[in-house]
Design a protein around this motif. Sequence first.
Motif, short mmCIF file in Angstrom:
data_model
loop_
_atom_site.label_atom_id
_atom_site.label_comp_id
_atom_site.label_asym_id
_atom_site.label_seq_id
_atom_site.Cartn_x
_atom_site.Cartn_y
_atom_site.Cartn_z
N SER A 91 -7.32 -11.67 -7.57
CA SER A 91 -7.17 -10.16 -9.17
C SER A 91 -6.23 -9.15 -9.09
CB SER A 91 -8.78 -9.82 -9.72
OG SER A 91 -8.59 -8.54 -8.70
N VAL A 92 -5.42 -8.26 -10.26
CA VAL A 92 -4.71 -7.46 -11.06
C VAL A 92 -5.54 -6.13 -9.49
CG1 VAL A 92 -4.45 -5.74 -12.10
CG2 VAL A 92 -3.80 -7.44 -13.20
N ARG A 93 -6.10 -5.95 -9.66
CA ARG A 93 -6.93 -5.19 -8.31
C ARG A 93 -6.53 -5.44 -6.98
NH1 ARG A 93 -10.30 -0.67 -8.05
NH2 ARG A 93 -11.45 -0.63 -9.90
N LYS A 112 -9.05 5.94 -5.86
CA LYS A 112 -8.40 5.98 -6.80
C LYS A 112 -7.24 6.39 -6.77
CE LYS A 112 -7.65 11.50 -6.40
NZ LYS A 112 -5.81 11.15 -7.03
N LEU A 113 -5.95 5.81 -5.91
CA LEU A 113 -5.21 5.88 -6.18
C LEU A 113 -4.94 5.10 -7.21
CD1 LEU A 113 -4.28 5.34 -2.37
CD2 LEU A 113 -3.26 6.85 -4.18
N ILE A 114 -5.55 3.45 -7.25
CA ILE A 114 -5.82 1.99 -8.52
C ILE A 114 -5.56 2.24 -9.49
CG2 ILE A 114 -6.34 0.24 -8.70
CD1 ILE A 114 -6.76 -0.75 -5.91
N ALA A 115 -7.01 3.63 -9.71
CA ALA A 115 -7.24 4.20 -10.68
C ALA A 115 -6.01 4.88 -11.32
CB ALA A 115 -8.11 4.58 -10.93
N ASP A 116 -5.50 5.60 -10.54
CA ASP A 116 -4.79 6.26 -10.74
C ASP A 116 -3.27 5.62 -11.37
OD1 ASP A 116 -5.64 9.22 -10.35
OD2 ASP A 116 -4.80 9.12 -8.92
N VAL A 117 -2.98 4.27 -10.86
CA VAL A 117 -1.37 3.91 -11.24
C VAL A 117 -1.56 3.14 -11.91
CG1 VAL A 117 -0.01 4.53 -8.57
CG2 VAL A 117 -1.61 1.67 -9.34
N SER A 118 -3.32 2.32 -12.09
CA SER A 118 -3.15 1.31 -13.08
C SER A 118 -3.24 2.10 -15.26
CB SER A 118 -4.24 1.05 -13.11
OG SER A 118 -4.67 -0.02 -11.94
N GLU A 119 -4.04 3.22 -14.86
CA GLU A 119 -3.52 4.01 -15.67
C GLU A 119 -1.98 3.91 -15.94
OE1 GLU A 119 -5.47 5.87 -18.79
OE2 GLU A 119 -6.32 4.74 -17.64
N VAL A 120 -1.11 4.81 -15.46
CA VAL A 120 -0.31 5.20 -15.68
C VAL A 120 0.60 3.96 -16.15
CG1 VAL A 120 2.48 5.11 -14.10
CG2 VAL A 120 0.88 6.54 -14.03
N VAL A 121 0.79 2.88 -15.05
CA VAL A 121 1.21 1.27 -16.03
C VAL A 121 1.11 0.73 -16.94
CG1 VAL A 121 2.91 1.81 -13.51
CG2 VAL A 121 0.79 0.03 -13.95
N GLY A 122 -0.25 1.34 -17.07
CA GLY A 122 -1.41 0.84 -18.88
C GLY A 122 -2.21 -0.87 -18.17
N ALA A 143 3.40 -6.11 -10.50
CA ALA A 143 4.16 -5.42 -9.28
C ALA A 143 4.99 -3.95 -8.74
CB ALA A 143 5.54 -6.29 -9.65
N LEU A 144 5.18 -3.84 -10.81
CA LEU A 144 5.26 -2.20 -10.26
C LEU A 144 4.24 -1.05 -9.62
CD1 LEU A 144 7.00 -1.21 -13.68
CD2 LEU A 144 8.24 -1.29 -11.44
N ALA A 145 2.92 -1.31 -9.84
CA ALA A 145 2.14 -0.79 -9.51
C ALA A 145 1.54 -0.73 -8.53
CB ALA A 145 0.78 -1.06 -10.64
N ARG A 146 2.33 -2.43 -7.50
CA ARG A 146 1.55 -2.21 -5.89
C ARG A 146 2.03 -2.05 -5.60
NH1 ARG A 146 2.21 -8.52 -4.63
NH2 ARG A 146 4.84 -7.60 -5.21
N ALA A 147 3.66 -1.36 -6.43
CA ALA A 147 4.81 -0.82 -5.22
C ALA A 147 4.89 0.70 -5.61
CB ALA A 147 5.74 -1.37 -6.21
#
Length: 344
Positions: A91-93, A112-122, A143-147
Amino acid sequence: MSSITLKNIHKAYGKDVIIPDLNFTIEDGSFTVLVGPSGCGKSTTLRMIAGLEKPTSGEIFIDDENVVDVDPGKRGIAMVFQNYALYPTMSVRDNIEFGLKNKKVPKEERNKLIADVSEVVGLTPYLSRKPSELSGGQRQRVALARAMVKNPKVFLMDEPLSNLDAKLRQQMRVELIELHKRLGTTFIYVTHDQVEAMSMGDNIILMDKGIIMQRSTPKEMYHNPQNVYTAQFIGTPPMNIVSNMVKGIQVGFRPEKTSLIDPGDAVLSIQGRIITKEQLGAEMNYSIETAFGKVMVKTEDDIEGQECRLYIREKNVFAFEEDGNRIPVTEEIKKALEQVEKGV
């Protein structure tokens, strides 16, 4: 954040020299674009910075540390590839979380990190989806969020938008610029597309055959090209270069700085014949045959018929030596231009 310095980098595959001797420093927090045609050495340079390839000789510094012999995972760098390189069964997560698990980051911190970056990149609404259920733009965001969750010192991006359609590429360019401003991290971005380079980078390094042809801001590169190569690479359409107008000199003028209506102060006036006219919304691209060869004109002027005259002001004329290097437009060159044969 980190600065990147390459010193005397030489890269060869057997007898095939890709990069003869490369030297530059990328400032901390900048958005630097390496641009040039296929085979110019830009992706090889990026992969050496990432540690995916090793230079034949030379040094690569991240801040003050020579990282030539440091493993890729220990360089504090995150790379975003052209093909996204996502795990299709996750999955994306899970794709975003994978690297954090390998680093044994505690679950609460991971969430927390996943929630934060997911919000930033939509990506918040798509965390449970598989990559196959996403659009190209959404996969690129994964790919951006994973980075981003790695909190890297440097982001390296190798033609990350090349698989997207034109409209989405434009949207993602804006999003990447905004992301860079938000994160304040060093971005190094590779592309063959001069539009991407000019619109995204605050610093551009134009390469050809492993050699830096010019390094400057987008504005400086457009207005003050140091050589014919840069003049013709940057700009759409590229700069007109005429080699048979003034003896021993190549004369350049940009299509969009050429008028088909007399401005009253042109240093150069040429008779021409319109071959083709391409309508581009409010502007037209004209292909015009002249006594000095075919040239392009980009203008809002709608000219009827085939016969026309081109006018170029002194401030819009460039002069280059026969070897392609830029020289000043001297009084002697100006006088020669004013005496140019004006008939087709």
